[in-house]
Design a protein around this motif. Sequence first.
Motif, PDB file in Angstrom:
ATOM      1  N   GLY A  36       0.846  -1.183   0.000  1.00 45.14           N
ATOM      2  CA  GLY A  36       0.000   0.000   0.000  1.00 45.14           C
ATOM      3  C   GLY A  36       0.882   1.233   0.000  1.00 45.14           C
ATOM      4  O   GLY A  36       2.067   1.174  -0.349  1.00 45.14           O
ATOM      5  N   VAL A  37       0.324   2.349   0.413  1.00 47.34           N
ATOM      6  CA  VAL A  37       1.057   3.612   0.438  1.00 47.34           C
ATOM      7  C   VAL A  37       1.685   3.816   1.811  1.00 47.34           C
ATOM      8  O   VAL A  37       1.018   3.637   2.837  1.00 47.34           O
ATOM      9  N   THR A  38       2.968   4.154   1.820  1.00 45.85           N
ATOM     10  CA  THR A  38       3.691   4.441   3.061  1.00 45.85           C
ATOM     11  C   THR A  38       4.336   5.807   2.959  1.00 45.85           C
ATOM     12  O   THR A  38       4.958   6.132   1.935  1.00 45.85           O
ATOM     13  N   LEU A  39       4.192   6.613   3.990  1.00 45.39           N
ATOM     14  CA  LEU A  39       4.938   7.863   4.092  1.00 45.39           C
ATOM     15  C   LEU A  39       5.956   7.726   5.205  1.00 45.39           C
ATOM     16  O   LEU A  39       5.587   7.437   6.347  1.00 45.39           O
ATOM     17  N   LEU A  40       7.220   7.903   4.857  1.00 38.09           N
ATOM     18  CA  LEU A  40       8.303   7.805   5.832  1.00 38.09           C
ATOM     19  C   LEU A  40       8.747   9.231   6.166  1.00 38.09           C
ATOM     20  O   LEU A  40       9.312   9.929   5.327  1.00 38.09           O
ATOM     21  N   ASP A  41       8.445   9.643   7.382  1.00 41.52           N
ATOM     22  CA  ASP A  41       8.720  11.002   7.855  1.00 41.52           C
ATOM     23  C   ASP A  41      10.044  10.982   8.613  1.00 41.52           C
ATOM     24  O   ASP A  41      10.093  10.652   9.800  1.00 41.52           O
ATOM     25  N   ALA A  42      11.139  11.343   7.909  1.00 40.10           N
ATOM     26  CA  ALA A  42      12.483  11.245   8.480  1.00 40.10           C
ATOM     27  C   ALA A  42      12.943  12.611   8.977  1.00 40.10           C
ATOM     28  O   ALA A  42      13.125  13.544   8.179  1.00 40.10           O
ATOM     29  N   HIS A  43      13.117  12.727  10.288  1.00 39.55           N
ATOM     30  CA  HIS A  43      13.539  13.987  10.892  1.00 39.55           C
ATOM     31  C   HIS A  43      15.068  14.113  10.752  1.00 39.55           C
ATOM     32  O   HIS A  43      15.823  13.672  11.615  1.00 39.55           O
ATOM     33  N   THR A  44      15.498  14.726   9.657  1.00 41.40           N
ATOM     34  CA  THR A  44      16.915  14.753   9.309  1.00 41.40           C
ATOM     35  C   THR A  44      17.575  16.065   9.714  1.00 41.40           C
ATOM     36  O   THR A  44      16.920  17.098   9.877  1.00 41.40           O
ATOM     37  N   SER A  45      18.886  16.019   9.834  1.00 40.33           N
ATOM     38  CA  SER A  45      19.661  17.220  10.127  1.00 40.33           C
ATOM     39  C   SER A  45      19.715  18.126   8.897  1.00 40.33           C
ATOM     40  O   SER A  45      19.948  17.660   7.791  1.00 40.33           O
ATOM     41  N   LYS A  46      19.520  19.423   9.115  1.00 39.45           N
ATOM     42  CA  LYS A  46      19.625  20.386   8.016  1.00 39.45           C
ATOM     43  C   LYS A  46      21.056  20.880   7.828  1.00 39.45           C
ATOM     44  O   LYS A  46      21.339  21.623   6.881  1.00 39.45           O
ATOM     45  N   ASN A  47      21.946  20.473   8.718  1.00 41.82           N
ATOM     46  CA  ASN A  47      23.311  21.004   8.703  1.00 41.82           C
ATOM     47  C   ASN A  47      24.333  20.081   8.077  1.00 41.82           C
ATOM     48  O   ASN A  47      25.511  20.417   8.009  1.00 41.82           O
ATOM     49  N   VAL A  48      23.900  18.892   7.590  1.00 42.80           N
ATOM     50  CA  VAL A  48      24.825  18.001   6.900  1.00 42.80           C
ATOM     51  C   VAL A  48      25.171  18.631   5.560  1.00 42.80           C
ATOM     52  O   VAL A  48      24.291  18.860   4.725  1.00 42.80           O
ATOM     53  N   PRO A  49      26.441  18.932   5.310  1.00 38.24           N
ATOM     54  CA  PRO A  49      26.785  19.673   4.094  1.00 38.24           C
ATOM     55  C   PRO A  49      26.735  18.787   2.855  1.00 38.24           C
ATOM     56  O   PRO A  49      27.244  17.669   2.865  1.00 38.24           O
ATOM     57  N   PRO A  50      26.128  19.282   1.770  1.00 40.96           N
ATOM     58  CA  PRO A  50      26.175  18.545   0.506  1.00 40.96           C
ATOM     59  C   PRO A  50      27.530  18.774  -0.166  1.00 40.96           C
ATOM     60  O   PRO A  50      27.665  19.552  -1.121  1.00 40.96           O
ATOM     61  N   LEU A  51      28.554  18.104   0.354  1.00 41.68           N
ATOM     62  CA  LEU A  51      29.925  18.376  -0.072  1.00 41.68           C
ATOM     63  C   LEU A  51      30.146  18.023  -1.536  1.00 41.68           C
ATOM     64  O   LEU A  51      29.799  16.929  -1.978  1.00 41.68           O
ATOM     65  N   PRO A  52      30.753  18.934  -2.307  1.00 40.89           N
ATOM     66  CA  PRO A  52      31.158  18.585  -3.670  1.00 40.89           C
ATOM     67  C   PRO A  52      32.359  17.649  -3.614  1.00 40.89           C
ATOM     68  O   PRO A  52      33.016  17.534  -2.567  1.00 40.89           O
ATOM     69  N   PRO A  53      32.684  16.977  -4.731  1.00 38.32           N
ATOM     70  CA  PRO A  53      33.813  16.047  -4.707  1.00 38.32           C
ATOM     71  C   PRO A  53      35.151  16.738  -4.467  1.00 38.32           C
ATOM     72  O   PRO A  53      36.098  16.124  -4.000  1.00 38.32           O
ATOM     73  N   HIS A  54      35.235  18.012  -4.831  1.00 39.59           N
ATOM     74  CA  HIS A  54      36.457  18.763  -4.577  1.00 39.59           C
ATOM     75  C   HIS A  54      36.066  20.109  -3.995  1.00 39.59           C
ATOM     76  O   HIS A  54      35.379  20.901  -4.650  1.00 39.59           O
ATOM     77  N   ILE A  55      36.455  20.383  -2.770  1.00 40.06           N
ATOM     78  CA  ILE A  55      36.100  21.630  -2.100  1.00 40.06           C
ATOM     79  C   ILE A  55      37.052  22.728  -2.571  1.00 40.06           C
ATOM     80  O   ILE A  55      38.246  22.694  -2.282  1.00 40.06           O
ATOM     81  N   THR A  56      36.519  23.701  -3.309  1.00 39.31           N
ATOM     82  CA  THR A  56      37.343  24.790  -3.799  1.00 39.31           C
ATOM     83  C   THR A  56      37.612  25.796  -2.686  1.00 39.31           C
ATOM     84  O   THR A  56      36.913  25.846  -1.675  1.00 39.31           O
ATOM     85  N   LEU A  57      38.625  26.639  -2.915  1.00 37.99           N
ATOM     86  CA  LEU A  57      38.943  27.687  -1.945  1.00 37.99           C
ATOM     87  C   LEU A  57      37.766  28.642  -1.794  1.00 37.99           C
ATOM     88  O   LEU A  57      37.442  29.078  -0.694  1.00 37.99           O
TER      89      LEU A  57
END
Length: 509
Positions: free
Chosen positions: A430-451
Amino acid sequence: MGTFNQQESNLERVFSDVACYVQTIVSPEQAQAVIDTAFRTARVRLQPAVIILPHDIQGVKMVEPEPEMWVSRSSAVAPSTSIVPPHSELLKAAEIINAGQKVTFLVGHGANGATDELLEAARLAGAGIVTALRGKQVVPSDVPYHSQQVGLLGSVPSLHQMKGCDTLVLLGTNYPYGQFLPATGQARAIQVDLKPEQMGLRYPTELNLWGDVKSTLSPLIPLLHETTDLDWQQTVADEMVRWESEMDAQAMAQYNDGVNPRRVYYELNKRLPERAIVTADAGTTADWYGHHIRLRRGMMGDLSGRLATMLAAMPYAVVAKFAYSDRSVICTIGDGAFQMLGMNELITIKKYLDRWQSPQLIILVLHNNDLTQVSWEMRTEDGNPVWNTAQEVESVDYAGWAKLLGFQGITVTDDDQIADAWDAAFAHQGVTLLDAHTSKNVPPLPPHITLEYAKNTAKALLKGDPSELGVIRDSATAVITEGVERVKGKLHLGDNTDDSGDTSSPRSE
């Protein structure tokens, strides 16, 4: 029109930038031709088409078109898109690919249906493969030299391919982020696409082939020489082993202010059933989709492409259930987009649920009360602190809303609950909604962090970002995890090359 009447709106102007065909029907004689043309054009141009049918015209009697001037007796049959470039052009393409020592294929959504031909061409050329986000489903994830995406949402092996390749073959893609493509003059480049106006836009290509990817590769393959030098391909495969290890480690990192969103996608990926369909929204859902979802052969996945618009994940998932009602569909969406459209779309799902062969539809909501992707862009691109007035999302009991509609609702507030939550979702027919209380501060890091990336983030924090402590703490966790895994991988493989291509000590990571 033109009289400032109630509800007057120039809809042709509204849709003209996104639709390949927009027309208003103003007479019964015109209707058949406009409708047929809209369908033909949409199928050939692979874009939306819009028909505007005014209320007063809807009440006019339809008449059969007569064979006379100003009247079109049209056909609904769409032209074939199996376009093949001339043989002379295929010979030029083969010469370029055969001369390459480090060939990379960049594959997009336009290569759908060409999986077997693409893999055979890559085998012969010893090519590495990079996919755009909308091209993930074209190349199975178990192909060892498929390094997934490139760019801010991409992988280190894909970045290295772009920095090191001497030949670039773009197949059915309008990949827009030119800063992640090879330097000008570094690589000989070929592009294959059904949209000639989009060829040669992103990179100075040497050869542009107007054609369908599958139909073009089929006659090209016999012209390719089988290389015996697989060092380039093997390098990509080895780096992908290390990258996957890093992604696993990032998924298992612990954060103090919510569930690790990477862990949610990591556990989902482990449980994806055969022929599953996954949709992602624009935002950090796209980051985690790119980093952690691995589509096997027969699976499908999609998200908003060129417009990168919020809200797409829910209607895409509903459409997927109508088109493939026997398949499991998983929608991954942020709480901002879910409040804008997703909550009401659950009512649509309830209305049509009994029409689907399999009722299994799972909606993952990343619940962090923030428009997170834009919050990070404010920091990393503009050097500005987050402005909560624009970014905060009101917290809602999303699982409770699903239960109100008669669906299964699961709330996740701890990393240790994630695996069981997914097991329960996939066990439910059937239909399931998964309500995940996640951190908003986890950085979406790029593969190479530029200066610039690092400097702008520091500027934002120094200006008084409201989430300063959480950003510092969670960013440190993510960066340390990344560094440890990269050093471990390099020590294991005896590799002293950093992300910029320079040789140095592994400690530089």
